[in-house]
Design a protein around this motif. Structure first.
Motif, PDB file in Angstrom:
ATOM      1  N   GLU A  80       3.760 -20.691  -3.700  1.00  0.00           N
ATOM      2  CA  GLU A  80       5.171 -20.400  -3.893  1.00  0.00           C
ATOM      3  C   GLU A  80       5.388 -18.892  -3.755  1.00  0.00           C
ATOM      4  N   THR A  81       6.318 -18.283  -4.486  1.00  0.00           N
ATOM      5  CA  THR A  81       6.608 -16.859  -4.333  1.00  0.00           C
ATOM      6  C   THR A  81       5.632 -16.033  -5.161  1.00  0.00           C
ATOM      7  N   PRO A  82       4.865 -15.139  -4.524  1.00  0.00           N
ATOM      8  CA  PRO A  82       3.927 -14.313  -5.289  1.00  0.00           C
ATOM      9  C   PRO A  82       4.648 -13.468  -6.335  1.00  0.00           C
ATOM     10  N   GLY A  83       4.069 -13.373  -7.536  1.00  0.00           N
ATOM     11  CA  GLY A  83       4.680 -12.589  -8.599  1.00  0.00           C
ATOM     12  C   GLY A  83       3.969 -11.261  -8.779  1.00  0.00           C
ATOM     13  N   PHE A  84       4.740 -10.182  -8.935  1.00  0.00           N
ATOM     14  CA  PHE A  84       4.158  -8.853  -9.075  1.00  0.00           C
ATOM     15  C   PHE A  84       4.893  -8.066 -10.152  1.00  0.00           C
ATOM     16  N   LEU A  85       4.291  -6.948 -10.562  1.00  0.00           N
ATOM     17  CA  LEU A  85       4.943  -6.004 -11.456  1.00  0.00           C
ATOM     18  C   LEU A  85       5.917  -5.192 -10.616  1.00  0.00           C
ATOM     19  N   LEU A  86       7.199  -5.399 -10.826  1.00  0.00           N
ATOM     20  CA  LEU A  86       8.216  -4.869  -9.917  1.00  0.00           C
ATOM     21  C   LEU A  86       8.333  -3.350  -9.973  1.00  0.00           C
ATOM     22  N   ASP A  87       7.994  -2.749 -11.091  1.00  0.00           N
ATOM     23  CA  ASP A  87       8.131  -1.302 -11.215  1.00  0.00           C
ATOM     24  C   ASP A  87       6.821  -0.568 -10.944  1.00  0.00           C
ATOM     25  N   SER A  88       5.889  -1.243 -10.288  1.00  0.00           N
ATOM     26  CA  SER A  88       4.625  -0.637  -9.873  1.00  0.00           C
ATOM     27  C   SER A  88       4.511  -0.688  -8.359  1.00  0.00           C
ATOM     28  N   THR A  89       3.655   0.164  -7.798  1.00  0.00           N
ATOM     29  CA  THR A  89       3.438   0.179  -6.351  1.00  0.00           C
ATOM     30  C   THR A  89       2.505  -0.954  -5.946  1.00  0.00           C
ATOM     31  N   ALA A  90       2.346  -1.140  -4.641  1.00  0.00           N
ATOM     32  CA  ALA A  90       1.419  -2.148  -4.136  1.00  0.00           C
ATOM     33  C   ALA A  90       0.007  -1.867  -4.631  1.00  0.00           C
ATOM     34  N   TYR A  91      -0.415  -0.616  -4.508  1.00  0.00           N
ATOM     35  CA  TYR A  91      -1.763  -0.244  -4.951  1.00  0.00           C
ATOM     36  C   TYR A  91      -1.930  -0.494  -6.445  1.00  0.00           C
ATOM     37  N   GLN A  92      -0.951  -0.090  -7.242  1.00  0.00           N
ATOM     38  CA  GLN A  92      -1.048  -0.273  -8.695  1.00  0.00           C
ATOM     39  C   GLN A  92      -1.145  -1.746  -9.074  1.00  0.00           C
ATOM     40  N   ASN A  93      -0.384  -2.596  -8.388  1.00  0.00           N
ATOM     41  CA  ASN A  93      -0.451  -4.027  -8.671  1.00  0.00           C
ATOM     42  C   ASN A  93      -1.849  -4.576  -8.453  1.00  0.00           C
ATOM     43  N   LEU A  94      -2.455  -4.231  -7.315  1.00  0.00           N
ATOM     44  CA  LEU A  94      -3.802  -4.733  -7.035  1.00  0.00           C
ATOM     45  C   LEU A  94      -4.831  -4.106  -7.961  1.00  0.00           C
ATOM     46  N   LYS A  95      -4.618  -2.840  -8.320  1.00  0.00           N
ATOM     47  CA  LYS A  95      -5.546  -2.170  -9.231  1.00  0.00           C
ATOM     48  C   LYS A  95      -5.555  -2.857 -10.588  1.00  0.00           C
ATOM     49  N   TYR A  96      -4.374  -3.198 -11.106  1.00  0.00           N
ATOM     50  CA  TYR A  96      -4.299  -3.888 -12.397  1.00  0.00           C
ATOM     51  C   TYR A  96      -5.051  -5.217 -12.340  1.00  0.00           C
ATOM     52  N   LEU A  97      -4.873  -5.961 -11.259  1.00  0.00           N
ATOM     53  CA  LEU A  97      -5.554  -7.245 -11.110  1.00  0.00           C
ATOM     54  C   LEU A  97      -7.059  -7.057 -10.977  1.00  0.00           C
ATOM     55  N   ALA A  98      -7.450  -6.025 -10.242  1.00  0.00           N
ATOM     56  CA  ALA A  98      -8.876  -5.778 -10.032  1.00  0.00           C
ATOM     57  C   ALA A  98      -9.585  -5.434 -11.337  1.00  0.00           C
ATOM     58  N   MET A  99      -8.867  -4.840 -12.279  1.00  0.00           N
ATOM     59  CA  MET A  99      -9.465  -4.428 -13.546  1.00  0.00           C
ATOM     60  C   MET A  99      -9.849  -5.621 -14.419  1.00  0.00           C
ATOM     61  N   ILE A 100      -9.289  -6.786 -14.136  1.00  0.00           N
ATOM     62  CA  ILE A 100      -9.574  -7.968 -14.963  1.00  0.00           C
ATOM     63  C   ILE A 100     -11.046  -8.346 -14.876  1.00  0.00           C
ATOM     64  N   GLN A 101     -11.600  -8.344 -13.649  1.00  0.00           N
ATOM     65  CA  GLN A 101     -12.992  -8.736 -13.471  1.00  0.00           C
ATOM     66  C   GLN A 101     -13.882  -7.583 -12.997  1.00  0.00           C
ATOM     67  N   ASN A 102     -13.264  -6.458 -12.655  1.00  0.00           N
ATOM     68  CA  ASN A 102     -14.023  -5.294 -12.197  1.00  0.00           C
ATOM     69  C   ASN A 102     -14.977  -5.622 -11.046  1.00  0.00           C
ATOM     70  N   LYS A 103     -14.478  -6.434 -10.109  1.00  0.00           N
ATOM     71  CA  LYS A 103     -15.293  -6.805  -8.958  1.00  0.00           C
ATOM     72  C   LYS A 103     -14.877  -6.072  -7.687  1.00  0.00           C
ATOM     73  N   VAL A 104     -13.735  -5.396  -7.735  1.00  0.00           N
ATOM     74  CA  VAL A 104     -13.176  -4.786  -6.538  1.00  0.00           C
ATOM     75  C   VAL A 104     -13.047  -3.279  -6.741  1.00  0.00           C
ATOM     76  N   THR A 105     -13.545  -2.512  -5.784  1.00  0.00           N
ATOM     77  CA  THR A 105     -13.484  -1.055  -5.876  1.00  0.00           C
ATOM     78  C   THR A 105     -12.144  -0.536  -5.348  1.00  0.00           C
ATOM     79  N   ASP A 106     -11.859   0.732  -5.646  1.00  0.00           N
ATOM     80  CA  ASP A 106     -10.642   1.358  -5.143  1.00  0.00           C
ATOM     81  C   ASP A 106     -10.633   1.357  -3.612  1.00  0.00           C
ATOM     82  N   ASP A 107     -11.791   1.619  -3.023  1.00  0.00           N
ATOM     83  CA  ASP A 107     -11.883   1.623  -1.554  1.00  0.00           C
ATOM     84  C   ASP A 107     -11.573   0.247  -0.976  1.00  0.00           C
ATOM     85  N   GLN A 108     -12.011  -0.803  -1.662  1.00  0.00           N
ATOM     86  CA  GLN A 108     -11.729  -2.162  -1.185  1.00  0.00           C
ATOM     87  C   GLN A 108     -10.238  -2.472  -1.278  1.00  0.00           C
ATOM     88  N   ILE A 109      -9.586  -1.978  -2.330  1.00  0.00           N
ATOM     89  CA  ILE A 109      -8.141  -2.180  -2.461  1.00  0.00           C
ATOM     90  C   ILE A 109      -7.415  -1.490  -1.318  1.00  0.00           C
TER      91      ILE A 109
END
Length: 212
Positions: A80-109
């Protein structure tokens, strides 16, 4: 491998999935076609463990979803429609998600944002994104952990012609011998260009489509 056996789900006495049995194997892109309400999205939600069946079972690599594990491991999805933090940037949204499992580096984002045509350094907030930009970000979110299972429900929604072309290229490049990609789409052209096998859903039932 994803094995779905006699999967049945009803809401308020309306059968949404009706004894669905199908197997998805690695190395292919599968298409799901059918009208709205035919069961495509519910089938994907069942694979993800978002809903549990009334009857039947979903197995991912031999593990039963809802019993052996709550959700399949290493899966990416646009449902359906992807949900995001509207007051954050694209990078910040993915960074927040990546922090949950710490499997993705900044370079990968940064790499996955570039892959889908977004700039990691863009300070624009998601609130100001067009529908197409949000769809690109949704794909980046689905891809960033390099999942072995990718479930995409109408992934071309809101994309312009260039966006559709980019999305198709990414999916074809992403298909490898150890990945399963399932795409639900109303676009006959997308199905023809992307999919190795196609299944038609109607009133909760599924059958293999002999013609793309």
């Amino acid at each position: 491998m994803i094995e779905i056996r006699e999967l049945t789900k009803a809401y308020n006495k309306t059968v949404v999935l009706d004894h669905v049995s199908v197997t998805f194997e690695t190395g292919k892109i599968y298409g799901l076609i059918g009208r709205n309400g035919s069961g495509k999205t519910m089938l994907m939600k069942s694979i993800l463990g978002f809903v549990y069946p009334d009857e039947g079972e979903v197995l991912v690599d031999g593990k039963k979803i809802g019993k052996d594990k709550d959700v399949p491991g290493n899966v990416g999805a646009i449902i359906e429609t992807p949900g995001f933090l509207l007051d954050s940037t694209a990078y910040q949204n993915l960074k927040y998600l990546a922090m949950i499992q710490n499997k993705v580096t900044d370079d990968q984002i940064r790499k996955v944002l570039d892959q889908v045509g977004l700039n990691a350094d863009d300070k624009k907030k998601v609130r100001a994104f067009s529908l197409g930009m949000r769809q690109r970000l949704g794909l980046a979110q689905a891809l960033m952990e390099t999942p072995s299972i990718l479930l995409l429900d109408e992934p071309m929604n809101g994309l312009d012609d260039q966006g559709v072309e980019d999305m198709r290229r990414i999916l074809l490049e992403y298909k490898t011998s150890d990945r399963i990609i399932i795409v639900a789409s109303h676009s006959k052209e997308d199905i023809e260009l992307l999919c190795d096998e196609v299944y038609r859903m109607s009133r909760g039932k599924i059958e293999k489509n002999t013609e793309k």
